[in-house]
Design a protein around this motif. Structure first.
Motif, short mmCIF file in Angstrom:
data_model
loop_
_atom_site.label_atom_id
_atom_site.label_comp_id
_atom_site.label_asym_id
_atom_site.label_seq_id
_atom_site.Cartn_x
_atom_site.Cartn_y
_atom_site.Cartn_z
N GLU A 96 0.83 -1.20 0.00
CA GLU A 96 0.00 0.00 0.00
C GLU A 96 0.87 1.26 0.00
N VAL A 97 1.97 1.23 0.76
CA VAL A 97 2.88 2.37 0.77
C VAL A 97 3.46 2.60 -0.61
N PHE A 98 3.98 1.52 -1.23
CA PHE A 98 4.59 1.70 -2.55
C PHE A 98 3.57 2.15 -3.58
N ASP A 99 2.39 1.56 -3.57
CA ASP A 99 1.36 1.95 -4.54
C ASP A 99 0.99 3.42 -4.39
N ALA A 100 0.91 3.89 -3.15
CA ALA A 100 0.56 5.29 -2.92
C ALA A 100 1.64 6.22 -3.48
N LEU A 101 2.89 5.83 -3.32
CA LEU A 101 4.00 6.65 -3.83
C LEU A 101 4.09 6.55 -5.35
N ALA A 102 3.98 5.34 -5.88
CA ALA A 102 4.09 5.14 -7.34
C ALA A 102 2.97 5.84 -8.08
N GLU A 103 1.79 5.93 -7.46
CA GLU A 103 0.64 6.57 -8.10
C GLU A 103 0.92 8.05 -8.39
N LEU A 104 1.84 8.63 -7.64
CA LEU A 104 2.18 10.04 -7.83
C LEU A 104 3.20 10.24 -8.95
N ASP A 105 3.64 9.15 -9.56
CA ASP A 105 4.55 9.19 -10.71
C ASP A 105 5.80 10.02 -10.45
N PRO A 106 6.50 9.75 -9.35
CA PRO A 106 7.71 10.53 -9.06
C PRO A 106 8.88 10.06 -9.94
N PRO A 107 9.88 10.90 -10.16
CA PRO A 107 11.04 10.46 -10.94
C PRO A 107 11.89 9.44 -10.19
N GLN A 108 11.74 9.38 -8.87
CA GLN A 108 12.47 8.39 -8.07
C GLN A 108 11.85 8.30 -6.68
N VAL A 109 11.94 7.11 -6.09
CA VAL A 109 11.55 6.91 -4.70
C VAL A 109 12.78 6.40 -3.95
N ASP A 110 13.00 6.96 -2.77
CA ASP A 110 14.12 6.50 -1.95
C ASP A 110 13.56 6.04 -0.61
N PHE A 111 13.73 4.75 -0.31
CA PHE A 111 13.29 4.20 0.97
C PHE A 111 14.44 4.27 1.97
N LEU A 112 14.16 4.79 3.15
CA LEU A 112 15.17 4.99 4.17
C LEU A 112 14.86 4.15 5.40
N LEU A 113 15.86 3.43 5.89
CA LEU A 113 15.69 2.72 7.15
C LEU A 113 15.67 3.73 8.28
N PRO A 114 14.79 3.57 9.26
CA PRO A 114 14.77 4.52 10.39
C PRO A 114 16.09 4.44 11.15
N HIS A 115 16.58 5.61 11.57
CA HIS A 115 17.87 5.63 12.25
C HIS A 115 17.78 4.91 13.59
N ALA A 116 18.77 4.04 13.80
CA ALA A 116 18.81 3.23 15.02
C ALA A 116 20.26 2.80 15.26
N THR A 117 20.56 2.38 16.48
CA THR A 117 21.89 1.89 16.84
C THR A 117 21.72 0.62 17.66
N TRP A 118 22.86 0.01 18.01
CA TRP A 118 22.78 -1.18 18.86
C TRP A 118 22.30 -0.81 20.27
N ASP A 119 22.53 0.43 20.68
CA ASP A 119 22.02 0.88 21.98
C ASP A 119 20.53 1.18 21.92
N GLU A 120 20.08 1.68 20.76
CA GLU A 120 18.67 2.00 20.55
C GLU A 120 18.22 1.29 19.28
N PRO A 121 17.96 -0.02 19.38
CA PRO A 121 17.68 -0.81 18.17
C PRO A 121 16.34 -0.44 17.54
N PRO A 122 16.15 -0.80 16.28
CA PRO A 122 14.91 -0.45 15.58
C PRO A 122 13.72 -1.26 16.09
N LEU A 123 12.56 -0.73 15.82
CA LEU A 123 11.32 -1.38 16.19
C LEU A 123 11.19 -2.73 15.46
N ARG A 124 10.90 -3.79 16.22
CA ARG A 124 10.63 -5.11 15.64
C ARG A 124 9.47 -5.72 16.43
#
Length: 766
Positions: A185-213
């Motif tokens: 659903e996220v990709f379809d919503a972005l692709a529907e806008l016909d952008p020249p490029q999409v860049d997916f970014l991992l949320p910033h996290a460290t070993w002290d503050e690990p990412p949501l899982r």
């Protein structure tokens, strides 16, 4: 840390330090470093002027042809149109005549309006907008302080940027991943806008503050991205996705396309609103002051920052990642992950990414899914390899025409026009393909490419092109008269032979035309002509190329005349006498019979691929710097030695042909490997080429097989191997599996990602 400084080509300029949204995943306001609180809201005139001065200084000192400046925040649009105009004017003026300025701005889009876009259009400022998907996904984080949705305003900004008058400014969309959002659903919503490029970014996290899982899965982010990848592929990859493009590029031996992946050295510096010079500001997620350098634009140059230990640590390639990463075959694609994501308070950044398992899973899965689409057919199909070589020759010829033809070289232009005329018929096109497909075509094309502006190179290239067109016209029996330069009284026609048209030392132009079973040659401006009775028959003024071998085995062209045959790093022999040529033929028949008995499949492939043998004055068989299908062959030793020389030479020339048309390994390797047959460590390219050759030797002489298998383990474990390299190694495994020599059970292709745990390469600086 040694080595030259890496100049900065990208500058992030913070023009405003506050934001109009309250995104709870923002690394500037919500993570460890809170230095934003003490910085001025907007950048000062003095800081702008010094920034412009430092940009010009840096570009001039390092002879940079371009520099990119990204206007950032906080939210940069809060700086207002007047301040942004001041920034654009000063930077543009400072770099005028020194380097091209690539201006960009990254915004949440809330404030974007025609007033801003007209300003950006004036200065060529490209616009990237942050958007995390549909309204549900975007509102999970990107809301105002009172909780109000920003989504309608961002969509308005995207639609505004899509208008015809602004579309050329559109950089695309940046999406921060939240695995609780539906990936499709996220990709379809972005692709529907016909952008020249999409860049997916991992949320910033460290070993002290690990990412949501939420479900504890170690591959949750890989699974999310792979669902997007599959949707992207299903839709024909219509919208470029930088993360996926980067992985595909590195798997094919190319560069990374994003800072968050790959091993390319960092070339980015950040300038805060108070003029402080900092490292990449994602480091603010690690700890307070992690991005600081202690430098500012008022008193320090960009070179001061480039020499900072923290910056240098991110410019070391393989040496800059953790030991765990150096032992992983996907490191060239993931690069150890974003530097920030490696942080652990106990040992700093000397760790794999906190997303390590995700990144490894992503790279392996993308490779598995995309091998067919990004791999070259030349790796698996010998006929495709020959065709790819022909395509490369045509590409080089077109490039040469662009270089020489633009300079108005009369002989070249005439030969080019005659080539086009010959290609206008089916017979002529086929004959021209045959002549241009000759291995030594690559030699003269590369020779001419070294200096197309050199008149001597241009004249030689024009002469060879004319000779090639003449040979094609003769082979196709075309009614075409071709002027061809000759030198030293001799005229060589590629794939045919040599005409003696004058005395030694004489130069001029000959006219070549097909006639009967042969062709006629006359001097330009002279009424007389020399008639050659038949292409393959020796005559007083005609030395044809000869066939040797045959008699139940393959026949080869014995090329001891081509002026470009001297490409083997060994002296070539002069024209053989008929007796010497006959002896060659006898020995080749005996040697080939040995190959057919001991390695029938390889002998059959070599018989199809090898077309030309050139006698060497001394030394062993050589594969030269030319196209697929020729060997320089020494004739010392017995039949066994000659058979092995043919086999090893064929495999070496095949390997060289492969690396001409595809990348089997990444070219920026820092590793060396010690094969079982050597006391010295070798660069990966040499290890792979030697092993490729020795597989044939091992099948001929089984005592070498154990060492070859060990070398293949080493190769499969190495990070340098590309998708096509892995396919080539799988082919070598398949060849060994077909051998009954020294095997215990079936030889199966190995998983190159698991092989790394068994065999490790050695870095040159170990």
């Amino acid at each position: 840390m040694t080595g030259p400084l890496v100049p900065f080509r990208e500058v992030v300029l913070k023009v405003h330090s506050r934001c109009d949204l309250a995104c709870d995943h923002c690394y500037i306001y919500e993570h460890a470093d809170q230095s934003w609180r003490t910085r001025p809201k907007s950048i000062s005139d003095e800081a702008i002027s010094w920034t412009a001065r430092r940009l010009a200084e840096h570009a001039s000192e390092h002879a940079l042809d371009s520099m990119s400046v990204i206007l950032h925040g906080g939210e940069p649009l809060l700086a207002g149109p007047a301040r942004l105009r001041r920034v654009c004017e000063e930077l543009t003026s400072a770099l005028n005549g020194i380097a091209e300025l690539d201006l960009r701005i990254h915004t949440n889009g809330v404030q974007l309006s025609p007033r801003y876009l007209d300003l950006f259009d004036e200065f060529g400022v490209k616009v990237g907008i942050s958007l995390d998907g549909d309204r549900t996904a975007n509102d999970r984080h990107r809301v105002f302080a009172n909780g109000r949705s920003s989504h309608p305003l961002v969509l308005r900004a995207v639609e505004l940027l899509r208008q015809d008058r602004y579309r050329h400014l559109d950089l695309g969309l940046l999406c921060t991943i939240d695995i609780r959002n539906d990936p499709v659903e996220v990709f379809d919503a972005l692709a529907e806008l016909d952008p020249p490029q999409v860049d997916f970014l991992l949320p910033h996290a460290t070993w002290d503050e690990p990412p949501l899982r939420p479900d504890g899965s170690p591959t949750a982010y890989a699974d999310w991205l792979l669902a997007v990848f599959d949707r992207w592929a299903e839709q024909g990859q219509k919208v470029p996705v930088r993360l996926f493009s980067s992985v595909l590029s590195t798997l094919s031996g190319g560069p990374s396309l994003t800072e968050s992946l790959g091993l390319a050295p960092t070339d980015l510096v950040v300038i805060e609103t108070d003029g402080q010079l900092e490292q990449v500001d994602s480091l603010k997620s690690a700890y307070e002051g992690a991005a600081a350098t202690g430098f500012d634009v008022f008193s320090h140059s960009f070179d001061d920052v480039a020499a900072h230990p923290g910056v240098r640590a991110r410019q070391l390639g393989l040496a800059g990642v953790s030991e765990t990463c150096r032992a992983c075959p996907v490191v060239r694609s993931c690069g150890g992950g974003l530097y920030t994501h490696r942080y652990r308070s106990s040992n700093g950044f000397d760790n794999p990414s906190v997303y390590c398992t995700d990144l490894a899973t992503l790279v392996r899965a993308v490779e598995e899914r995309a091998t067919a689409s990004i791999g070259s057919r030349a790796v698996a199909e010998p006929a495709e390899l020959a065709e790819a070589g022909q395509d490369l020759n045509r590409t080089l010829l077109a490039a040469l025409h662009a270089g020489i033809g633009e300079r108005g070289h009369a002989y070249w232009d005439q030969a080019w026009e005659l080539a086009a005329e010959a290609e206008g018929t089916e017979r002529g096109a086929g004959a021209l393909d045959e002549v241009l497909g000759h291995p030594y075509t690559r030699t003269w094309l590369l020779d001419a490419q070294r200096a197309p502006e050199d008149p001597a190179h241009g004249a030689r290239a024009a002469g060879r092109l004319a000779a090639s067109v003449a040979a094609a016209a003769v082979l196709a029996r075309l009614e075409l008269t071709v002027p061809v330069p000759f030198d030293d009284g001799r005229l060589f026609l590629p794939t045919l032979g040599e005409v003696r048209i004058g005395e030694p030392g004489e130069r001029g132009r000959a006219l070549v035309r097909a006639a009967g079973e042969g062709f006629e040659v006359g001097r330009e401006g002279s009424a007389g002509a020399t008639r050659v009775a038949a292409i393959g028959e020796e005559a007083a003024d005609w030395s044809p190329l000869r066939l040797v071998g045959g008699d139940g085995g393959p026949g080869f062209v014995l090329d001891d005349l081509d002026p470009y045959r001297d490409c083997f790093d060994a002296p070539v022999a002069s024209r053989l006498t008929p007796h010497e040529a006959a002896e060659w033929g006898v020995r080749l028949v005996s040697a080939w019979e040995l190959l057919r008995r001991k390695v029938p499949e390889q002998a059959a492939e070599a018989a199809r691929a090898l077309v030309t043998l050139t006698p060497l004055a001394t030394g062993p068989t050589r594969a030269g710097g030319h196209g697929y299908g020729a060997l320089g062959l020494g004739v010392d030793g017995g039949d066994d030695e000659l058979a092995l020389a043919l086999l090893r030479g064929f495999r070496r020339t095949k390997f060289l042909a492969l690396v001409d048309v595809t990348d089997l390994y990444a070219a920026d390797g820092e590793w060396e490997h010690r094969p079982p047959w050597s006391q010295k460590s070798l660069p990966f390219s040499r290890l792979l080429s030697d092993t490729f050759e020795r597989v044939g030797t091992g099948l001929f002489e089984p005592r070498f097989l154990d060492g070859i298998r060990e070398a293949l383990d080493m190769i499969e474990a190495a990070p340098e191997l590309t998708v096509d390299g892995a396919r080539a190694v799988a082919g070598l495994r398949k060849e060994l599996a077909g051998s009954t020599h020294g095997t215990s059970g079936e030889e199966k292709p190995r998983d190159r990602f698991r092989a790394r745990s068994r065999v490790a390469g050695r870095r040159t600086d170990d």
